[in-house]
Motif scaffolding. Sequence first.
Motif, PDB file in Angstrom:
ATOM      1  N   PHE A  89       0.796  -1.246  -0.035  1.00 21.86           N
ATOM      2  CA  PHE A  89       0.142  -0.098   0.001  1.00 21.86           C
ATOM      3  C   PHE A  89       0.910   1.383   0.047  1.00 21.86           C
ATOM      4  O   PHE A  89       0.443   2.294  -0.048  1.00 21.86           O
ATOM      5  CB  PHE A  89      -0.943   0.014   1.284  1.00 21.86           C
ATOM      6  N   GLY A  90       2.047   0.984   0.100  1.00 18.91           N
ATOM      7  CA  GLY A  90       3.065   2.215  -0.190  1.00 18.91           C
ATOM      8  C   GLY A  90       3.070   3.055   1.126  1.00 18.91           C
ATOM      9  O   GLY A  90       3.545   4.174   1.169  1.00 18.91           O
ATOM     10  N   LEU A  91       2.891   2.077   2.385  1.00 15.06           N
ATOM     11  CA  LEU A  91       3.440   3.113   3.471  1.00 15.06           C
ATOM     12  C   LEU A  91       4.479   2.772   4.187  1.00 15.06           C
ATOM     13  O   LEU A  91       4.900   3.782   5.078  1.00 15.06           O
ATOM     14  CB  LEU A  91       1.947   2.352   4.394  1.00 15.06           C
ATOM     15  N   LEU A  92       5.355   1.752   3.886  1.00  9.17           N
ATOM     16  CA  LEU A  92       6.618   1.616   4.429  1.00  9.17           C
ATOM     17  C   LEU A  92       7.418   0.357   3.811  1.00  9.17           C
ATOM     18  O   LEU A  92       6.605   0.080   2.780  1.00  9.17           O
ATOM     19  CB  LEU A  92       6.344   1.238   5.947  1.00  9.17           C
ATOM     20  N   TYR A  93       8.652   0.228   3.961  1.00  3.69           N
ATOM     21  CA  TYR A  93       9.184  -0.698   3.613  1.00  3.69           C
ATOM     22  C   TYR A  93      10.791  -1.031   4.184  1.00  3.69           C
ATOM     23  O   TYR A  93      10.690  -0.415   5.024  1.00  3.69           O
ATOM     24  CB  TYR A  93       9.630  -0.405   1.974  1.00  3.69           C
ATOM     25  N   VAL A  94      11.194  -2.159   3.856  1.00  2.70           N
ATOM     26  CA  VAL A  94      12.514  -2.583   4.367  1.00  2.70           C
ATOM     27  C   VAL A  94      13.596  -2.154   3.357  1.00  2.70           C
ATOM     28  O   VAL A  94      13.591  -2.724   2.518  1.00  2.70           O
ATOM     29  CB  VAL A  94      12.455  -4.195   4.966  1.00  2.70           C
ATOM     30  N   GLU A  95      14.583  -1.466   4.036  1.00  2.00           N
ATOM     31  CA  GLU A  95      15.538  -1.115   3.073  1.00  2.00           C
ATOM     32  C   GLU A  95      16.751  -2.120   3.097  1.00  2.00           C
ATOM     33  O   GLU A  95      16.739  -3.310   3.703  1.00  2.00           O
ATOM     34  CB  GLU A  95      16.419   0.250   3.880  1.00  2.00           C
ATOM     35  N   ASP A  96      17.798  -2.158   2.310  1.00  2.00           N
ATOM     36  CA  ASP A  96      18.734  -3.275   2.128  1.00  2.00           C
ATOM     37  C   ASP A  96      19.410  -3.581   3.527  1.00  2.00           C
ATOM     38  O   ASP A  96      19.910  -4.606   3.524  1.00  2.00           O
ATOM     39  CB  ASP A  96      19.746  -2.821   1.163  1.00  2.00           C
ATOM     40  N   ASP A  97      19.453  -2.360   4.484  1.00  2.00           N
ATOM     41  CA  ASP A  97      20.048  -2.857   5.446  1.00  2.00           C
ATOM     42  C   ASP A  97      19.269  -3.568   6.685  1.00  2.00           C
ATOM     43  O   ASP A  97      19.415  -3.712   7.930  1.00  2.00           O
ATOM     44  CB  ASP A  97      20.821  -1.461   6.331  1.00  2.00           C
ATOM     45  N   GLN A  98      17.947  -3.847   6.157  1.00  2.00           N
ATOM     46  CA  GLN A  98      17.093  -4.528   6.848  1.00  2.00           C
ATOM     47  C   GLN A  98      16.250  -3.635   7.875  1.00  2.00           C
ATOM     48  O   GLN A  98      15.838  -4.117   9.041  1.00  2.00           O
ATOM     49  CB  GLN A  98      17.554  -5.794   7.551  1.00  2.00           C
ATOM     50  N   ARG A  99      16.590  -2.354   7.784  1.00  2.00           N
ATOM     51  CA  ARG A  99      15.875  -1.309   8.826  1.00  2.00           C
ATOM     52  C   ARG A  99      14.330  -0.855   8.092  1.00  2.00           C
ATOM     53  O   ARG A  99      14.305  -0.715   6.861  1.00  2.00           O
ATOM     54  CB  ARG A  99      16.766  -0.234   9.112  1.00  2.00           C
ATOM     55  N   LEU A 100      13.487  -0.674   8.768  1.00  2.00           N
ATOM     56  CA  LEU A 100      12.036  -0.326   8.465  1.00  2.00           C
ATOM     57  C   LEU A 100      12.236   1.317   8.065  1.00  2.00           C
ATOM     58  O   LEU A 100      12.994   2.068   8.776  1.00  2.00           O
ATOM     59  CB  LEU A 100      11.095  -0.311   9.684  1.00  2.00           C
ATOM     60  N   ARG A 101      11.689   1.393   6.980  1.00  2.00           N
ATOM     61  CA  ARG A 101      11.566   2.998   6.430  1.00  2.00           C
ATOM     62  C   ARG A 101      10.004   3.322   6.374  1.00  2.00           C
ATOM     63  O   ARG A 101       9.233   2.329   5.741  1.00  2.00           O
ATOM     64  CB  ARG A 101      12.290   3.089   5.210  1.00  2.00           C
TER      65      ARG A 101
END
Length: 320
Positions: A89-101
Amino acid sequence: MTDTTWSVASHDVVPPVDFALHLGEVPTYLHALLRAEHSEFTEPYTEVRNRISEVIDENSQRARPGAQAPRPDVSPERLRTWKKVFEEFGLLYVEDDQRLRATALGRLVNGMHDDLRKQIEGANDHVIRLGLSVLSRHTLRNPTVSAAYPPETDVHPYRAIWRACRALDDRLPWEELNRVLMGVLREDDVESSISHIQSIRASVGGSYTTSSAVEALGQPCVAEGAETRRRITPWLTKAGFGGVLLSSDDEGFWHLNPTYLPLIDSELAEPPVVPDGAMNSRRTYLEYVASGATTAAHEPGHSERTVFDETEQLVVPQVR
């Protein structure tokens, strides 16, 4: 192996989602994940679980009757499933460093929670308008899915479902989705598929109570016996923004909510244009999807303006 129908690979445990901001209610897992931004999204998910406990404590007297109670010891599999749903839904994602954004849309949703008591209806319309814009941009073939669709695949699945509903008395049964729409991979084929449904629906009297009526639609894209309907339902749940835009009846039809027909029509009036480079990576694709938050037609009210102004210019720069 090339996929020629809409994938249901991740639909085994997709939970029902409700993004409507009800008075006195917080979507616990969504706000917990957004509050855990910058923390590592790896097992045992300690920071996320702490935020879940925090949100539960804040809202312990405001649970909805009949809803499955959120819990901080939710299984890792369930947490990953919720993360996937909110990511789509375009609310958040996990970056390559496995941290939530969190995306700007996610921050906007999270920030608006504090203003819900005063602006509940306006906030609902605002979030739904933004959600429509984000879902409208999603393409079936994109870097966030594992399905191997042909390179020419360009259909926008949620728009296809909305278009079908609007052309078909604002309702769509899961059988029509399974036997017609889920086989559409090209945007140019959506209209002819809707016409096919219209023809079959007229010939069977608008009811699929017999096997011959169902079979007239064509071959099923998903044929898993008693599990078929369950596997297909998440496409409709997501197109319905978690039950806000679409709801089901006992006969298997999903109905558009009349309240939001003007918003849906407005969104359908302007087909999205996928920019060059959007399909290069998960990051560029999610930047494109989340940027729908700034193009959704909404003039914020006075009490919304502060949080809106803070996020409007940050949609793309903050997704990195």
